[in-house]
Design an enzyme around this catalytic site. Structure first.
Site: not given
Length: 675
Positions: A288, A80, A8, A84, A286, A82, A332
């Site tokens: 999140r 990423d 991203e 999103e 990461y 997750d 994660h």
């Protein structure tokens, strides 16, 4: 064969390119490149199919470049790990699947050379990945759009003003409003505390009457009068015990936001922005995540670092294992450092990456918690003493830290009772009383939420997810529902009006349990156990099954003015909002006012945008043109120092680089001040 890696962020792309060498081209989508349109709902309400569009001309250009590079190439989508991030990757897969030779999915949980190379090597075909992640994203995005688009205009019309309703933001506003009402309705009541200050060998300590809070003033007075002239207290019982205190688990998104807010007063959004930079620079894992798991390999490195920096006694015999409540989360890792070097070297890494002092503050916090979570317990010796003053029982306690353990690195944010040092005491001995006092104290209302305590409450209630807490808080601040007073969140009148209205008409939107159930439903969608359209359908049906709308005062007054102007009688439709709206549409002046025309001409000169006769003769068209011209004018707008100071005062430094949002925020403050 060409090899293309897609992420991203340009910053992350640059970092990864160093690790992969000349055989790879790394491209960045620059966040979400596709979204629902800004100027319409973008969802077909018959079948709930969304219409996603390219977000901007810049994103269109980026996509064209990526498509060109991906022709007959081996593509690795490494957005990423997750929902999103996966959604961005899914959209990219859709765009490239007919062009690329092969498309694989790689998930980076840390941006370090070994990790990136390993994940690229073990990447799997995109088609074999869990499409449930994309479906859960669809459910959230489409469901939230429907709720917002249907209920916000109704609330605005019926309350009078501009209001926005959100599936997750509105329950957050409710929390803040309810807490404020608790504070407003709180009636302080007095209570009395009787304490004795005792002295032995020049050491003073405090003993409190066994019933710590006496609510009856007369009872407190009688006790105080009975003992106030006493000169000695007799030691009746001494209890000593060793107390262990274990470290907290490593950080999750939620606990990192809470702690950074508590220690540094960082807003949740600021914490996430700093953490994003630290992650992309390869300094933390990461950010999140709701997992407290740390990989075995990382634990071994952490233990070596503890041994080197603190010595063997600070290392437990075996590693500490932390399990998450949600087993799915353990796919994660927790948020931890990725470079197992001491704090001085962590600072050097921050400087090498060109990051700020705030980045270092957050990294220091993560470094300390990473080490602490694998260190030995802190050991205390706690002494509890029972004393007799004229046949009344008083108690004193003291605590001495015998071994620092994890506190050698992480010694704050612990909720500990105040402790005191006690002199050496023996059973049966008499201790000199220095003074005896009776104090009147008052009960206190609950405190307002801070950003940290609100995140904690949202997590407790199951509202939102790690990736959304910061966005929820930013949204309710930007929409003018809360203002910051110091570090506290205070609701505005708008927030009270909205929650009172929703309570009356759409209670389900702010029902904590319903919101939690919806989040759990999305988790099931992610696991491919539920259909995302079922989620959206329920939200849609609830949004349209409404109580009969009322006509707002603002709308009614405007309609009555128009009726007078046009000599019409509208008494028979005063209680029908649809007919009132129709009357206004048919009789409202279509021509723009002189003031509007003057303003538009001034904007035209400033921006160079052309004004046509169509815009100058149509109120609606001119309003649209003005909105476009204002956005254009904003591109080169520079905030004054005075305006920047207003933002700093209210803790909104994040808006300094966003002039349009900044001016809107400053205007809301000025409006409140004038009131």
């Amino acid at each position: 064969m060409k090899k293309i890696v897609i992420v991203e962020s340009p910053k992350k792309a640059k970092e990864i390119a160093h690790f992969l060498g000349k055989d790879f081209i790394v491209k960045a989508t620059v966040g979400h490149f596709k979204d629902l349109p800004e100027d319409e709902m973008g969802v077909d309400l018959k079948n709930y199919e969304p219409k996603f569009v390219i977000k901007s001309p810049n994103h269109k250009k980026i996509l064209a470049e990526i498509k060109k590079a991906a022709e007959d190439a081996e593509v690795y989508i490494a957005t990423d790990p997750d929902r999103e991030g996966y959604a961005i990757g899914y959209f990219m897969w859709e765009e490239l699947k007919k062009k690329a030779k092969q498309i694989k999915r790689a998930e980076f949980h840390e941006i370090t050379k070994d990790h990136v190379q390993e994940k690229i090597k073990n990447a799997e075909d995109f088609e074999k990945t869990n499409f449930g992640l994309f479906k859960a994203f669809l459910g959230r995005r489409v469901g939230d759009r429907i709720v917002g688009y249907i209920l916000s205009p109704i609330a605005s019309r019926e309350i009078g003003g501009k209001f926005s309703v959100g599936r997750v933001q509105s329950p957050a506003v409710r929390l803040i409003v309810e807490r404020e009402r608790e504070i407003m309705n709180f009636k302080p009541t007095p209570y009395y505390v009787i304490s004795a200050i005792l002295e032995k060998n020049n050491t003073k300590f405090v003993a409190i009457y066994e019933k710590q809070k006496i609510e009856d003033k007369q009872q407190a007075e009688e006790l105080y009068q009975d003992i106030k002239d006493e000169k000695t207290a007799k030691v009746e019982k001494i209890e000593k015990k060793q107390v262990k205190q274990s470290p907290k688990p490593p950080f999750t998104t939620s606990t990192l936001q809470q702690t950074a807010n508590s220690i540094y007063r960082f807003p949740a959004e600021r914490t996430m922005s700093l953490a994003q930079d630290l992650f992309e620079s390869g300094l933390i894992t990461y950010h999140r995540t709701d997992s407290t798991r740390i990989s075995e390999k990382a634990i071994n490195e952490i233990r070596k670092l503890i041994q080197k920096e603190f010595g063997d006694e600070y290392l437990p015999k075996s590693p500490r294992v932390y399990k998450s409540k949600n087993t799915q989360a353990d796919a994660h890792e927790a948020i931890r450092i990725t470079n197992f070097v001491n704090l001085e070297k962590q600072r050097q890494l921050v400087e090498e990456k060109g990051l700020s002092e705030d980045h270092f503050k957050l990294l220091k916090l993560i470094y300390e918690r990473t080490l602490a979570c694998q260190m030995a317990d802190a050991l205390f010796e706690r002494t509890n003493v029972t004393l007799n003053i004229k046949n009344h029982t008083f108690k004193a306690s003291g605590s001495v830290l015998k071994f620092k353990g994890f506190k050698a690195v992480y010694d704050f944010e612990e909720e500990e009772e105040e402790t005191q040092n006690l002199p050496k005491l023996e059973n049966g001995e008499s201790i000199k009383i220095d003074t005896i006092k009776m104090e009147e104290k008052w009960t206190k209302p609950p405190p307002r939420y801070t950003e940290g305590s609100l995140v904690k409450k949202l997590e407790e209630l199951g509202i939102g997810r790690p990736s959304t807490y910061a966005t929820i808080i930013k949204t309710i601040k930007d929409r003018g529902y809360v203002v910051k007073e110091g570090s506290s969140l205070k609701p505005t009148q708008q927030a009270f009006d909205l929650i009172d209205y929703l309570n009356q008409k759409y209670g389900w939107v702010i029902d904590y349990n319903f919101t939690k159930k919806m989040e759990e439903f999305l988790d099931k969608v992610e696991e491919n156990k539920k259909d995302w359209k079922e989620f959206v359908k329920e939200l849609h049906q609830k949004s349209i099954s409404k109580v009969k709308s009322a006509v707002s005062k603002k709308m009614l007054d405007y309609a009555l003015d128009l009726a007078k102007k046009h000599g019409k009688d509208i008494d028979h439709i005063l209680n029908d909002p649809e007919k009132i709206k129709e009357f206004i549409d048919n009789h409202a002046d279509k021509k723009p006012s002189e003031k509007q025309v003057e303003y538009a001409k001034a904007l035209s000169e400033k921006t160079g945008l052309r004004l046509t006769d169509k815009e100058l003769s149509d109120k609606k068209a001119l309003k649209k043109w003005i909105d476009k011209a204002k956005k254009e004018a904003m591109k080169n707008y520079q905030l004054s120092e005075k305006q920047k100071n207003v933002l700093i005062k209210y803790g909104r430094e994040d808006l300094i680089e966003k002039p349009a949002e900044a001016l809107k925020f400053i205007a809301s403050k000025l409006k409140k001040f004038k009131k």
